[in-house]
Write a protein that holds these residues in place. Structure first.
Motif, PDB file in Angstrom:
ATOM      1  N   GLY A 133       0.825  -1.206   0.000  1.00  0.00           N
ATOM      2  CA  GLY A 133       0.000   0.000   0.000  1.00  0.00           C
ATOM      3  C   GLY A 133       0.859   1.255   0.000  1.00  0.00           C
ATOM      4  O   GLY A 133       0.632   2.175  -0.797  1.00  0.00           O
ATOM      5  N   LEU A 185      -5.396   3.632  -4.368  1.00  0.00           N
ATOM      6  CA  LEU A 185      -5.744   2.929  -3.128  1.00  0.00           C
ATOM      7  C   LEU A 185      -6.856   1.921  -3.373  1.00  0.00           C
ATOM      8  O   LEU A 185      -6.755   0.746  -3.012  1.00  0.00           O
ATOM      9  CB  LEU A 185      -6.160   3.951  -2.060  1.00  0.00           C
ATOM     10  CG  LEU A 185      -6.509   3.438  -0.679  1.00  0.00           C
ATOM     11  CD1 LEU A 185      -6.244   4.508   0.377  1.00  0.00           C
ATOM     12  CD2 LEU A 185      -7.965   2.983  -0.550  1.00  0.00           C
ATOM     13  N   VAL A 186      -7.935   2.371  -4.023  1.00  0.00           N
ATOM     14  CA  VAL A 186      -9.085   1.485  -4.259  1.00  0.00           C
ATOM     15  C   VAL A 186      -8.696   0.336  -5.187  1.00  0.00           C
ATOM     16  O   VAL A 186      -8.972  -0.830  -4.892  1.00  0.00           O
ATOM     17  CB  VAL A 186     -10.263   2.296  -4.852  1.00  0.00           C
ATOM     18  CG1 VAL A 186     -11.417   1.372  -5.214  1.00  0.00           C
ATOM     19  CG2 VAL A 186     -10.716   3.370  -3.871  1.00  0.00           C
ATOM     20  N   ALA A 236      -6.323  -2.078  -3.328  1.00  0.00           N
ATOM     21  CA  ALA A 236      -6.987  -2.873  -2.294  1.00  0.00           C
ATOM     22  C   ALA A 236      -7.831  -3.967  -2.936  1.00  0.00           C
ATOM     23  O   ALA A 236      -7.810  -5.119  -2.499  1.00  0.00           O
ATOM     24  CB  ALA A 236      -7.854  -1.965  -1.427  1.00  0.00           C
ATOM     25  N   THR A 292      -4.999  -0.941   2.439  1.00  0.00           N
ATOM     26  CA  THR A 292      -5.670   0.354   2.579  1.00  0.00           C
ATOM     27  C   THR A 292      -5.002   1.211   3.655  1.00  0.00           C
ATOM     28  O   THR A 292      -4.776   2.405   3.462  1.00  0.00           O
ATOM     29  CB  THR A 292      -7.155   0.137   2.919  1.00  0.00           C
ATOM     30  OG1 THR A 292      -7.730  -0.662   1.877  1.00  0.00           O
ATOM     31  CG2 THR A 292      -7.901   1.439   3.026  1.00  0.00           C
TER      32      THR A 292
END
Ligand SMILES: [Zn+2]
Length: 229
Positions: free
Chosen positions: A25, A54-55, A58, A155
């Motif tokens: 991350g 990030l989305v 993840a 995340t």
């Protein structure tokens, strides 16, 4: 005199997954933010790229973990079904097989036979799962848990450089995100090394080096695109 042993291997499994997720991350989101910022873009588009990273990261971690742990779970279940069938079909053969496993571990043949007999009476499938296949009777793989843990740690890791990018002005964003991310990585590497009983300096240097390399490369690519575009 009694002595206490601290075994760490049982905690290494989930710790390694957590550290890898958070490490991914930090490195991927910080590099993305630095790369986009190096292309002379606005603060908003840097943040947008960071949130999208990030989305996406993840979700891909969760999907990858779910698929790989599910296939592990499929294999374990197939092994257990095969074992159960074999025990149902030839109990005596399976008992001898178990006794041989204990003999190989240094137990005397007569005692090995007795142990195998008692364990088969108590829980035949459990004994074979544990001592022959090397898994617990209900399987070790938890796909949903693993996917959630992986997405969650990614995340948390990704949120760190994103928050830094959000609070600092765009013209000093690259050094702030780079330095703070390297500090986060060094901390993460130290925690993982400490929990795993490994030398802290080695653990911290290892993750910081690769993080720095990833950020430097993406900054270079971003700069090229900034000039070309
Ligand atoms: Zn067996």
């Amino acid at each position: 005199m009694s002595h206490e042993e601290i075994h760490r291997s049982h905690r290494v499994g989930w710790l390694r997954a957590a550290v890898l997720g958070a490490n991914d991350g930090i490195v991927s989101t910080a590099s993305l933010i630095i790369g986009v910022a190096a292309a002379n873009t606005t603060h908003d588009s840097v943040l947008l790229a960071g949130v999208a990273g990030l989305v996406a990261g993840a979700m891909s971690m969760a999907a990858g973990e779910y698929v790989s742990v599910s296939s592990q779970s499929d294999t374990e279940n197939a092994d257990l079904a095969l074992e159960k069938k074999s025990i149902d079909e030839d109990f005596e053969f399976e008992k001898d097989e178990l006794a041989k496993i204990y003999e190989k571990r240094g137990v005397k043949p007569s005692l090995a036979q007795k142990v195998a007999e008692q364990l088969m009476e108590h829980d035949a499938l459990g004994a074979h799962a544990r001592d022959e296949i090397g898994i617990s009777e209900n399987g070790n793989a938890r796909p949903v848990q693993a996917a959630l843990a992986s997405a969650g740690t990614f995340t948390i890791g990704a949120a760190l450089p994103l928050v830094v990018a959000w609070v600092v002005p765009v013209d000093s964003l690259i050094p702030y995100v780079a330095v703070s991310s390297l500090i986060f990585l060094a901390l993460l590497g130290s925690i993982a090394a400490r929990a795993g009983g490994a030398p802290i300096a080695v653990g911290a240097t290892r993750v910081t080096f690769w993080g720095a390399l990833a950020m430097a490369l993406t900054a270079g690519v971003g700069q090229i695109f900034g000039v070309v575009a």
